[in-house]
Structure formats: C-alpha cells, structure tokens
Write a protein that holds these residues in place. Structure first.
Motif, PDB file in Angstrom:
ATOM      1  N   ARG A   1       0.707  -1.009   0.147  1.00  0.00           N
ATOM      2  CA  ARG A   1      -0.200  -0.027   0.002  1.00  0.00           C
ATOM      3  C   ARG A   1       0.926   1.222   0.131  1.00  0.00           C
ATOM      4  NH1 ARG A   1      -2.120   0.388   4.802  1.00  0.00           N
ATOM      5  NH2 ARG A   1      -2.627  -1.728   4.704  1.00  0.00           N
TER       6      ARG A   1
ATOM      7  N   ALA B   1      -8.347   3.218   2.454  1.00  0.00           N
ATOM      8  CA  ALA B   1      -7.624   2.247   2.170  1.00  0.00           C
ATOM      9  C   ALA B   1      -6.748   1.421   3.108  1.00  0.00           C
ATOM     10  CB  ALA B   1      -6.431   2.214   0.841  1.00  0.00           C
TER      11      ALA B   1
ATOM     12  N   ARG C   1      -9.169  -0.358   5.731  1.00  0.00           N
ATOM     13  CA  ARG C   1      -9.909  -1.352   5.156  1.00  0.00           C
ATOM     14  C   ARG C   1      -8.906  -2.512   5.005  1.00  0.00           C
ATOM     15  NH1 ARG C   1     -12.950   2.039   1.275  1.00  0.00           N
ATOM     16  NH2 ARG C   1     -11.066   1.865  -0.140  1.00  0.00           N
TER      17      ARG C   1
ATOM     18  N   GLU D   1      -6.474  -2.543   2.543  1.00  0.00           N
ATOM     19  CA  GLU D   1      -6.661  -2.735   1.023  1.00  0.00           C
ATOM     20  C   GLU D   1      -5.031  -2.597   0.381  1.00  0.00           C
ATOM     21  OE1 GLU D   1      -7.960   0.040  -2.909  1.00  0.00           O
ATOM     22  OE2 GLU D   1      -9.041   0.177  -1.108  1.00  0.00           O
TER      23      GLU D   1
END
Length: 104
Positions: A38, A72, A75, A77
C-alpha cells in the motif's frame, strides 16, 4: 575461553539464520500477504513523471487523495503498483496521521 567464544559465535550465527524463518511462521492473520503493498508516492502530474512512472511500474500513475489513502489503510486494501499523491494531498495526509499519533 576460546572454546566458549567459538560456541557463542556459532550459536549467534544459528540464531540469526533461524530468526527470520521463525518469524515467517508466526504471521498474524491480519497481515497482508507477501508482495502486497500500500505504497503512496508524491508525484507531479506532468508528462515526464507519467512516462517515468509507467516505465518503472508498468502502469500509468493512479492519483489518490489523503482521504482515499486513509480509507484504504483502514480497510487493509493493497495495490499491485504504488499510487501517486500530489504535494498538497501528501501534506493533508501527513497532518492527519500526525494528529492521530498525537491523540494516541
């Protein structure tokens, strides 16, 4: 004394080799899989930057806002390629994360 030093060195070497292997076995289930990322980079939105980003990462840059990066993060992500952020959005993200850290 020399025998003790030799045994200590061998034990330290064995521990340093075994530690990363043992750490991989005890991953928490909430951790992202290996290779997932990320990453958010500060990028300009000009032709040279777009070309360099595409050459480096194989895809055109995808810009995110500070709010999108925080969502993000919450979550969990992950992205296959880094995302880009303008300098202004990066400042907003940094300010928000510093505020979160100050509260904790």
């Amino acid at each position: 004394m020399t025998r003790f030093t030799t045994l200590a060195a061998v034990a330290a070497l064995a521990a340093s080799v075994a530690a990363p292997a043992l750490a991989q076995q005890h991953r928490l289930p909430t951790e992202a899989p290996a290779g997932a990322q990320r990453v958010v980079m500060m990028c300009e939105n000009d032709a040279a930057t777009r070309s360099a980003f595409r050459r480096e990462h194989g895809t055109p840059p995808a810009f995110v806002t500070a709010d999108q990066a925080l969502q993000a993060r919450s979550r969990g992500e992950t992205w296959s390629a880094p995302r880009c952020m303008t300098a202004r959005e990066h400042a907003r993200l940094t300010q928000t994360l510093n505020t979160y850290a100050a509260v904790r």
